[in-house]
Design an enzyme around this catalytic site. Structure first.
Site, PDB file in Angstrom:
ATOM      1  N   SER A   1       0.808  -1.211   0.000  1.00 30.75           N
ATOM      2  CA  SER A   1       0.000   0.000   0.000  1.00 30.75           C
ATOM      3  C   SER A   1       0.846   1.268   0.000  1.00 30.75           C
ATOM      4  CB  SER A   1      -0.900   0.006   1.244  1.00 30.75           C
ATOM      5  OG  SER A   1      -1.598   1.226   1.365  1.00 30.75           O
TER       6      SER A   1
ATOM      7  N   TYR B   1      -2.958   5.217  -4.340  1.00 29.13           N
ATOM      8  CA  TYR B   1      -4.171   6.011  -4.216  1.00 29.13           C
ATOM      9  C   TYR B   1      -3.975   7.274  -5.044  1.00 29.13           C
ATOM     10  CZ  TYR B   1      -5.812   3.094  -0.376  1.00 29.13           C
ATOM     11  OH  TYR B   1      -6.255   2.049   0.368  1.00 29.13           O
TER      12      TYR B   1
ATOM     13  N   THR C   1      -6.033   1.836  -6.746  1.00 30.17           N
ATOM     14  CA  THR C   1      -7.229   1.576  -5.943  1.00 30.17           C
ATOM     15  C   THR C   1      -8.232   2.700  -6.120  1.00 30.17           C
ATOM     16  OG1 THR C   1      -6.078   0.242  -4.293  1.00 30.17           O
ATOM     17  CG2 THR C   1      -8.097   1.307  -3.592  1.00 30.17           C
TER      18      THR C   1
ATOM     19  N   LYS D   1      -8.260  -1.624  -9.196  1.00 27.24           N
ATOM     20  CA  LYS D   1      -8.906  -2.303  -8.064  1.00 27.24           C
ATOM     21  C   LYS D   1     -10.136  -1.519  -7.630  1.00 27.24           C
ATOM     22  CE  LYS D   1      -7.901  -3.876  -3.334  1.00 27.24           C
ATOM     23  NZ  LYS D   1      -8.798  -2.960  -2.592  1.00 27.24           N
TER      24      LYS D   1
ATOM     25  N   HIS E   1     -13.372  -2.960  -1.246  1.00 27.27           N
ATOM     26  CA  HIS E   1     -12.454  -2.534  -0.182  1.00 27.27           C
ATOM     27  C   HIS E   1     -12.787  -3.220   1.131  1.00 27.27           C
ATOM     28  CE1 HIS E   1      -9.091   0.330   0.038  1.00 27.27           C
ATOM     29  NE2 HIS E   1      -9.309   0.289   1.348  1.00 27.27           N
TER      30      HIS E   1
END
Length: 394
Positions: A108, A130, A156, A256, A280
């Site tokens: 992440s 992100y 994401t 995603k 999520h």
């Protein structure tokens, strides 16, 4: 320890609850609003059954597959999750566990360990982005990951960090300072094994709540909430933004957060090489159907053009096989490995992965199949009305 091994992911969760301070554990189980989606993610798997052949059981089974250009030992990947303060080694421990079991690691942007350390621990690391900051900021983050050796990019799109939880949101300190430690002290005091994990050479190492993968390699890492504030101020990406980023990244590229067929087709149009059917983990919009319900229609629509993965609710090897039967190339796991990490560090994550491997293998054996690549819808019992075909074009 003689009893360090656990037999199920559910037992890993129980041990995690016993070992973690209450607020830390609550962050691993929380879902948006009333939690209907996080509950359905797991429960929906129990509605699917198997239609096994009883003759022709194979002596050996092949669990290997390829995902995003990587050969992996079984159709399971580590889903990227944020600051992993359940263990001092955090994402590095998870990466080592995944590498030891031959699977890929998702890292992440909000991880607590630098991408360079994690990628060094697992050469099959996919970096997750992100949409945070300017295009220049985002591209610099992606190129840093490429320079570090990341094998693919995950973008994401299914996160709004919904703080409205009926059971209360876990309180995360903005900084781990004396005031925060004093407030958390009663929780930590009754979880001595958790506290002892942070003692090295007689000194306590305070968990770091910074996110070192947001800025440049040598820049000061922001705190979680500083980065979160920047994300809140960044307009969400458009399809044109994602297309632009795809054009900049010449390797495997996953979008995603897909649950709708029309969105899956847009991801194909921009050149994505993979999509993850994901909500999520139930932490986005409550009321979204379980991802296993949305998987089949999405895979039927675009599975011949792009690799389709499933993220959400996987707790057993049989769940993995059910996802394969509905068209997934592989699954991504989140809570399951975090519970393993909390229960027993790197060895706990390896324990979870071993349980999934054994479950996949025994399910294939029960279905009289030689390989994970042979699983089809024919091997499942899918109840009428089970699937959710969202975003169909009239």
């Amino acid at each position: 320890m003689a009893n360090a091994w656990f037999e199920t992911v559910t037992e890993a969760q129980r041990r995690a609850q016993r070992r973690l301070p209450r607020s830390v554990y609550s962050s691993l189980i929380a879902g948006a609003q009333g939690g209907s989606t996080v509950t359905d993610n797991e429960r929906a798997f129990t509605e699917l059954g198997f239609a096994p052949h009883v003759i022709g059981v194979q002596a050996e089974r092949d669990l290997t597959t390829t995902v995003l250009g990587q050969q992996i030992s079984m159709p399971v990947l580590i889903s990227p999750t944020g600051v992993q303060a359940v263990d001092p080694d955090g994402e590095v421990a998870v990466a080592r566990a995944a590498a030891s079991r031959g699977i890929a690691m998702g890292l992440s942007s909000f991880a607590s360990k630098p991408m360079e350390e994690v990628i060094a621990a697992n050469s099959k690391t996919l970096f997750q982005l992100y949409w945070l900051g300017s295009r220049e900021d985002i591209l610099a983050r992606a190129m840093r990951a490429k320079d570090a050796g990341a094998t693919g990019l995950i973008v994401t799109t299914d996160w709004v960090f919904n703080v409205g939880r009926d059971w209360g949101s876990p309180e995360i300190p903005e900084r781990v300072n004396l005031k925060a430690l004093m407030k958390l002290a009663p929780e930590i005091a009754v979880r001595p094994r958790y506290a002892l994990r942070w003692v090295h050479g007689g000194k306590v190492t305070i968990p770091d709540l910074t996110v070192p993968n947001i800025n440049g390699r040598h820049e000061t890492a922001p705190t979680f909430f500083e980065a979160y504030g920047q994300w809140m101020e960044t307009p969400p990406p458009t399809w044109d933004d994602l297309k632009w980023l795809r054009e900049q990244w010449d390797g495997p590229f996953m979008v995603k957060g897909i649950t709708r067929i029309d969105d899956a087709k847009r991801a194909v149009d921009i050149g994505a090489t993979a999509i993850s059917v994901s909500n999520h983990g139930g932490n986005n919009l409550d009321g979204t159907p379980a991802t296993i319900r949305a998987l089949g229609p999405v895979a039927d629509a675009v599975g011949h053009q792009v690799e389709v993965l499933l993220d959400g609710g996987v707790r057993r090897g049989s769940d993995v096989v059910k996802a394969l039967g509905l068209g997934a190339r592989a699954v991504m796991i989140g809570r399951a490995y975090l519970w393993g990490l909390a229960a027993n560090g790197q060895a706990g994550v390896e324990n979870v992965l071993d349980l999934l491997r054994m479950g996949i293998d025994s399910t294939l054996m029960g279905l009289s199949l030689r390989s994970v690549r042979e699983v089809t819808r024919e091997h499942l019992l899918v109840p009428t009305g089970f699937e959710a075909a969202l975003g169909t074009v009239a």
